[in-house]
Design a protein around this motif. Structure first.
Motif, PDB file in Angstrom:
ATOM      1  N   GLU A 161       9.376   3.781   4.086  1.00 21.80           N
ATOM      2  CA  GLU A 161       8.642   2.534   4.064  1.00 21.80           C
ATOM      3  C   GLU A 161       8.468   2.049   5.492  1.00 21.80           C
ATOM      4  OE1 GLU A 161       9.283  -0.544   0.925  1.00 21.80           O
ATOM      5  OE2 GLU A 161       9.956  -1.694   2.673  1.00 21.80           O
ATOM      6  N   LEU A 162       7.255   1.703   5.834  1.00 19.05           N
ATOM      7  CA  LEU A 162       6.978   1.123   7.145  1.00 19.05           C
ATOM      8  C   LEU A 162       6.952  -0.388   6.987  1.00 19.05           C
ATOM      9  CD1 LEU A 162       4.009   3.381   8.319  1.00 19.05           C
ATOM     10  CD2 LEU A 162       6.419   3.617   8.895  1.00 19.05           C
ATOM     11  N   SER A 163       7.688  -1.074   7.832  1.00 11.70           N
ATOM     12  CA  SER A 163       7.672  -2.526   7.800  1.00 11.70           C
ATOM     13  C   SER A 163       7.854  -3.056   9.217  1.00 11.70           C
ATOM     14  CB  SER A 163       8.767  -3.078   6.884  1.00 11.70           C
ATOM     15  OG  SER A 163      10.037  -2.745   7.384  1.00 11.70           O
ATOM     16  N   ARG A 164       7.416  -4.244   9.420  1.00 11.94           N
ATOM     17  CA  ARG A 164       7.482  -4.890  10.724  1.00 11.94           C
ATOM     18  C   ARG A 164       8.935  -5.148  11.106  1.00 11.94           C
ATOM     19  NH1 ARG A 164       3.637  -9.795  12.481  1.00 11.94           N
ATOM     20  NH2 ARG A 164       4.395  -9.973  14.612  1.00 11.94           N
TER      21      ARG A 164
ATOM     22  N   ALA B 218       0.839  -1.199   0.000  1.00 13.58           N
ATOM     23  CA  ALA B 218       0.000   0.000   0.000  1.00 13.58           C
ATOM     24  C   ALA B 218       0.873   1.248   0.000  1.00 13.58           C
ATOM     25  CB  ALA B 218      -0.898  -0.012   1.224  1.00 13.58           C
ATOM     26  N   SER B 219       0.332   2.323  -0.551  1.00 14.41           N
ATOM     27  CA  SER B 219       1.065   3.579  -0.640  1.00 14.41           C
ATOM     28  C   SER B 219       0.174   4.709  -0.151  1.00 14.41           C
ATOM     29  CB  SER B 219       1.484   3.806  -2.093  1.00 14.41           C
ATOM     30  OG  SER B 219       2.196   5.008  -2.221  1.00 14.41           O
ATOM     31  N   TYR B 220       0.724   5.596   0.684  1.00 13.15           N
ATOM     32  CA  TYR B 220      -0.016   6.714   1.251  1.00 13.15           C
ATOM     33  C   TYR B 220       0.817   7.974   1.155  1.00 13.15           C
ATOM     34  CZ  TYR B 220      -3.222   3.342   3.307  1.00 13.15           C
ATOM     35  OH  TYR B 220      -4.134   2.348   3.483  1.00 13.15           O
ATOM     36  N   GLY B 221       0.150   9.094   0.868  1.00  8.56           N
ATOM     37  CA  GLY B 221       0.811  10.386   0.923  1.00  8.56           C
ATOM     38  C   GLY B 221       1.077  10.757   2.376  1.00  8.56           C
TER      39      GLY B 221
ATOM     40  N   LYS C 241      -0.238  10.523   8.001  1.00 12.24           N
ATOM     41  CA  LYS C 241      -0.289  11.190   9.304  1.00 12.24           C
ATOM     42  C   LYS C 241      -1.668  11.038   9.935  1.00 12.24           C
ATOM     43  CE  LYS C 241      -0.072  15.783  11.315  1.00 12.24           C
ATOM     44  NZ  LYS C 241      -0.015  17.198  11.009  1.00 12.24           N
ATOM     45  N   ASN C 242      -2.707  11.213   9.141  1.00 10.54           N
ATOM     46  CA  ASN C 242      -4.076  11.117   9.648  1.00 10.54           C
ATOM     47  C   ASN C 242      -4.484   9.691   9.999  1.00 10.54           C
ATOM     48  OD1 ASN C 242      -4.409  13.877   9.389  1.00 10.54           O
ATOM     49  ND2 ASN C 242      -5.255  13.713   7.320  1.00 10.54           N
ATOM     50  N   ASN C 243      -3.819   8.701   9.415  1.00 11.07           N
ATOM     51  CA  ASN C 243      -4.175   7.287   9.629  1.00 11.07           C
ATOM     52  C   ASN C 243      -3.049   6.490  10.265  1.00 11.07           C
ATOM     53  OD1 ASN C 243      -6.846   7.239   8.322  1.00 11.07           O
ATOM     54  ND2 ASN C 243      -5.663   7.832   6.513  1.00 11.07           N
ATOM     55  N   PHE C 244      -2.156   7.167  10.966  1.00  6.62           N
ATOM     56  CA  PHE C 244      -0.936   6.525  11.431  1.00  6.62           C
ATOM     57  C   PHE C 244      -1.205   5.287  12.293  1.00  6.62           C
ATOM     58  CE2 PHE C 244       3.028   6.358  14.012  1.00  6.62           C
ATOM     59  CZ  PHE C 244       3.899   6.125  12.948  1.00  6.62           C
ATOM     60  N   THR C 245      -2.113   5.392  13.253  1.00  8.53           N
ATOM     61  CA  THR C 245      -2.400   4.257  14.129  1.00  8.53           C
ATOM     62  C   THR C 245      -2.914   3.072  13.322  1.00  8.53           C
ATOM     63  OG1 THR C 245      -2.899   5.757  15.937  1.00  8.53           O
ATOM     64  CG2 THR C 245      -3.687   3.512  16.159  1.00  8.53           C
ATOM     65  N   HIS C 246      -3.804   3.330  12.387  1.00  7.80           N
ATOM     66  CA  HIS C 246      -4.336   2.269  11.522  1.00  7.80           C
ATOM     67  C   HIS C 246      -3.213   1.639  10.684  1.00  7.80           C
ATOM     68  CE1 HIS C 246      -6.958   0.093   8.815  1.00  7.80           C
ATOM     69  NE2 HIS C 246      -6.422   0.736   7.783  1.00  7.80           N
TER      70      HIS C 246
ATOM     71  N   GLU D 224       2.045  -6.282   6.828  1.00  9.51           N
ATOM     72  CA  GLU D 224       1.972  -5.521   5.573  1.00  9.51           C
ATOM     73  C   GLU D 224       3.073  -4.456   5.536  1.00  9.51           C
ATOM     74  OE1 GLU D 224      -1.327  -2.937   3.063  1.00  9.51           O
ATOM     75  OE2 GLU D 224      -1.934  -4.052   4.850  1.00  9.51           O
ATOM     76  N   ARG D 225       3.561  -4.156   4.344  1.00  6.20           N
ATOM     77  CA  ARG D 225       4.526  -3.070   4.153  1.00  6.20           C
ATOM     78  C   ARG D 225       3.789  -1.876   3.575  1.00  6.20           C
ATOM     79  NH1 ARG D 225      10.070  -6.087   2.726  1.00  6.20           N
ATOM     80  NH2 ARG D 225      10.963  -4.151   3.438  1.00  6.20           N
ATOM     81  N   ILE D 226       4.099  -0.682   4.101  1.00  9.63           N
ATOM     82  CA  ILE D 226       3.421   0.542   3.682  1.00  9.63           C
ATOM     83  C   ILE D 226       4.478   1.524   3.174  1.00  9.63           C
ATOM     84  CG2 ILE D 226       1.968   2.464   4.420  1.00  9.63           C
ATOM     85  CD1 ILE D 226       0.478  -0.105   4.865  1.00  9.63           C
ATOM     86  N   THR D 227       4.238   2.096   1.999  1.00 10.72           N
ATOM     87  CA  THR D 227       5.125   3.117   1.449  1.00 10.72           C
ATOM     88  C   THR D 227       4.510   4.484   1.691  1.00 10.72           C
ATOM     89  OG1 THR D 227       5.934   1.615  -0.261  1.00 10.72           O
ATOM     90  CG2 THR D 227       6.254   3.962  -0.646  1.00 10.72           C
ATOM     91  N   ILE D 228       5.326   5.426   2.179  1.00 10.38           N
ATOM     92  CA  ILE D 228       4.896   6.806   2.373  1.00 10.38           C
ATOM     93  C   ILE D 228       5.484   7.629   1.227  1.00 10.38           C
ATOM     94  CG2 ILE D 228       4.850   8.787   3.944  1.00 10.38           C
ATOM     95  CD1 ILE D 228       3.580   6.222   5.114  1.00 10.38           C
ATOM     96  N   THR D 229       4.637   8.417   0.583  1.00 10.91           N
ATOM     97  CA  THR D 229       5.102   9.219  -0.553  1.00 10.91           C
ATOM     98  C   THR D 229       4.962  10.704  -0.262  1.00 10.91           C
ATOM     99  OG1 THR D 229       2.935   9.239  -1.617  1.00 10.91           O
ATOM    100  CG2 THR D 229       4.418   7.423  -2.201  1.00 10.91           C
ATOM    101  N   LYS D 230       5.776  11.492  -0.949  1.00 14.58           N
ATOM    102  CA  LYS D 230       5.697  12.946  -0.878  1.00 14.58           C
ATOM    103  C   LYS D 230       5.730  13.438  -2.319  1.00 14.58           C
ATOM    104  CE  LYS D 230       7.741  16.862   1.525  1.00 14.58           C
ATOM    105  NZ  LYS D 230       8.792  17.262   2.474  1.00 14.58           N
ATOM    106  N   HIS D 231       4.688  14.118  -2.713  1.00 16.94           N
ATOM    107  CA  HIS D 231       4.542  14.572  -4.096  1.00 16.94           C
ATOM    108  C   HIS D 231       4.661  13.399  -5.070  1.00 16.94           C
ATOM    109  CE1 HIS D 231       4.677  18.605  -2.551  1.00 16.94           C
ATOM    110  NE2 HIS D 231       5.870  18.417  -2.038  1.00 16.94           N
ATOM    111  N   GLY D 232       4.107  12.248  -4.672  1.00 23.33           N
ATOM    112  CA  GLY D 232       4.086  11.071  -5.529  1.00 23.33           C
ATOM    113  C   GLY D 232       5.356  10.237  -5.548  1.00 23.33           C
TER     114      GLY D 232
END
Length: 86
Positions: free
Chosen positions: A37-40, A2-5, A10-15, A24-32
């Motif tokens: 990357e968040l990972s366990r 998953a990828s999030y701006g 920031k608004n969904n950080f706890t989730h 799950e691995r989460i990618t954080i993007t800035k201006h696309g």
């Protein structure tokens, strides 16, 4: 993955952390563009009693192989504090 701006992350950080905790691995993007990357975190396995003893013996063996420093711990700390070159 998953990828999030940044703002959405920031608004969904706890989730997002809950999802990461589930693997799950989460990618954080800035201006696309990906910036983080968040990972366990991998939790190290606990050593058995035998493994711990073997580790401690190996540590002691390596410690004993080192040449003596030639000064006490107090002298070393004093020299470090006072800025002595040795």
């Amino acid at each position: 993955m998953a990828s999030y701006g940044v703002a959405e992350a920031k608004n969904n950080f706890t989730h997002l952390l809950d999802r990461v905790q589930e693997g799950e691995r989460i990618t954080i993007t800035k201006h696309g563009k990906p910036i983080a990357e968040l990972s366990r975190v991998a939790v190290p396995a606990r050593l058995s009693g035998e493994e711990r003893l073997a580790f401690m013996k190996e540590f002691a063996r390596r410690r004993d192989e080192r040449p003596p420093l030639g000064m006490s711990a107090a002298e070393l700390v004093r020299a470090m504090r006072d800025g002595d070159p040795e």
